[in-house]
Design an enzyme around this catalytic site. Structure first.
Site, PDB file in Angstrom:
ATOM      1  CB  CYS A 125      -0.957  -0.013   1.171  1.00  0.00           C
ATOM      2  SG  CYS A 125      -1.836  -1.571   1.301  1.00  0.00           S
ATOM      3  CG  HIS A 269      -3.476   2.888   1.964  1.00  0.00           C
ATOM      4  ND1 HIS A 269      -4.023   2.428   0.792  1.00  0.00           N
ATOM      5  CD2 HIS A 269      -3.448   1.835   2.816  1.00  0.00           C
ATOM      6  CE1 HIS A 269      -4.305   1.150   0.936  1.00  0.00           C
ATOM      7  NE2 HIS A 269      -3.977   0.761   2.152  1.00  0.00           N
ATOM      8  CG  ASN A 300      -6.792  -1.613   1.329  1.00  0.00           C
ATOM      9  OD1 ASN A 300      -6.052  -1.343   0.389  1.00  0.00           O
ATOM     10  ND2 ASN A 300      -6.338  -1.868   2.547  1.00  0.00           N
TER      11      ASN A 300
END
Ligand SMILES: CC(C)(COP(=O)(O)OP(=O)(O)OC[C@H]1O[C@@H](n2cnc3c(N)ncnc32)[C@H](O)[C@@H]1OP(=O)(O)O)[C@@H](O)C(=O)NCCC(=O)NCCS
Length: 344
Positions: A125, A269, A300
């Protein structure tokens, strides 16, 4: 005096900035209602614990390459450059299932980037931030005029739909940015790092070799292979993100000489809405600063999450071209990367 010949000094651009951003979201929407057919949960629990209402999952034609080409095409168009001027293609991903060759070379070829160096990086990420840091260095170091940075994931391929703690979290998609020369600083100092002591906190359940070795062992017994998936210790990641990442975000602001109230956008993020809210508090971010909340519709998407959220904020008018944005990525490794950037 030494007769050793001197290497000619390299000169690059004084500064760099993001010239264009673009995203690709898969067609198929997976609402929480569909997730509830896989796991024992509720729409309310998923929304309140993670902020997610739906996510996009890629179909057979929406490969890592295809999604990347689509996202990059938009970023190149926004930058208004000929793809032949792209002197580097960096693809951040943890979900391209064919390890060799790097998917970046095929993407570079599809886009018409000539013989540009092209390579993949694995920084989960934080991948987009890592790529941005490399691109900034390449442009200022004189090894490329423009660099294409792509964050792309098909996390649905690595999701165990029977696992209550991850089945609702992950999504697929691609985001891309063109980094190139600038007259003024457009990318602040990258604050990045890793903590390998926490490597097991988010990881693939098994390496491919051990998974396949088991397959060999059970072959004939009709059990078949258990496909590796992503597992995570949610609470440990949550605490680390809230405590440690707010400090990293502050360091990125300090390094850029920018205060929170000068930001035109905060684009963390998209891991969990509650992590975002805790960071806002820790950073004492004024309510006037727009915050990316793309997780609600996107889930996500790891390396793709920051450029996808950035594109959405610019398209919706929540943030404007020329505004300063604080970006921060964090995830499996554990790894992190934060910087203040000027929005394209
Ligand atoms: C995954 C996450 C949403 C789980 O939320 P949480 O509040 O930590 O949940 P817990 O695992 O502590 O479980 C709390 C309760 O919910 C239950 N629960 C767990 N998963 C559930 C689900 N999908 N649906 C309903 N209930 C669930 C648990 O059984 C537990 O019940 P109990 O209190 O009766 O024992 C959260 O930990 C998180 O977002 N972590 C960070 C994730 C992240 O950012 N990952 C990506 C980094 S890149």
């Amino acid at each position: 005096m030494s007769n050793t010949p001197q290497i000619r000094p390299v000169t690059g651009a004084r500064y760099s900035r993001i010239h264009g951003v673009g995203g690709y979201r898969p067609i198929r929407v997976i609402p929480n209602a569909e997730v509830l057919t896989w796991i024992d949960s509720s729409d309310e629990w998923i929304r309140t614990r993670s902020g997610i209402a739906e996510r996009r999952w890629a179909g057979p034609d929406e490969s890592v390459t295809e999604m990347s080409v689509q996202a990059a095409g938009k970023a190149i168009a926004q930058a208004g450059i000929d793809p032949a001027r792209i002197g580097g293609v960096i693809v951040a991903t943890v979900s391209h299932l064919k390890q060799t060759p790097a998917v970046a070379t095929e993407i570079a070829e599809r886009l018409g980037c000539g013989t540009a160096p092209a390579f993949d990086i694995s920084a989960a990420c934080a991948g987009f931030g890592y790529g941005l840091g490399l691109a900034d260095g390449m442009v200022r170091g004189g090894t490329a005029e423009y660099v294409l940075v792509i964050g792309v994931e098909r996390l649905s391929d690595l999701t165990d739909t029977s696992d209550r703690s991850t089945a609702f979290i992950f999504g697929d998609g691609a985001g891309a940015a063109i980094v190139g020369p600038s007259d003024t600083p457009g990318i602040g100092k990258l604050v990045w790092g890793s903590d390998g002591s926490q490597k097991d906190v988010i990881s693939q359940t098994e390496a491919w070799d051990t998974a396949f070795a088991k397959e060999d062992a059970v072959n004939g017994a009709g059990e078949g292979i258990k496909w590796p998936a992503l597992r995570m210790e949610g609470q440990t990641v949550f605490r680390w993100a809230v405590w440690e990442m707010a400090k990293v975000a502050q360091q990125a602001l300090d390094a850029a000489g920018i205060t929170a109230d000068q930001l035109g956008a905060f684009i963390p993020h998209q891991a969990n809405m509650r992590i975002t809210d805790a960071m806002i508090k820790a950073l004492k971010l004024p309510a006037s600063v727009p915050v990316a909340r793309d997780i609600t519709e996107t889930g996500n998407t790891s390396a793709a999450s920051i450029p996808l959220a950035m594109e959405r904020m610019l398209e919706s008018g929540e943030a404007r071209s020329g505004d300063l944005a604080l970006i921060i990525g964090f995830g499996a490794g554990l790894v992190y990367a934060a910087a203040v950037v000027t929005l394209p």
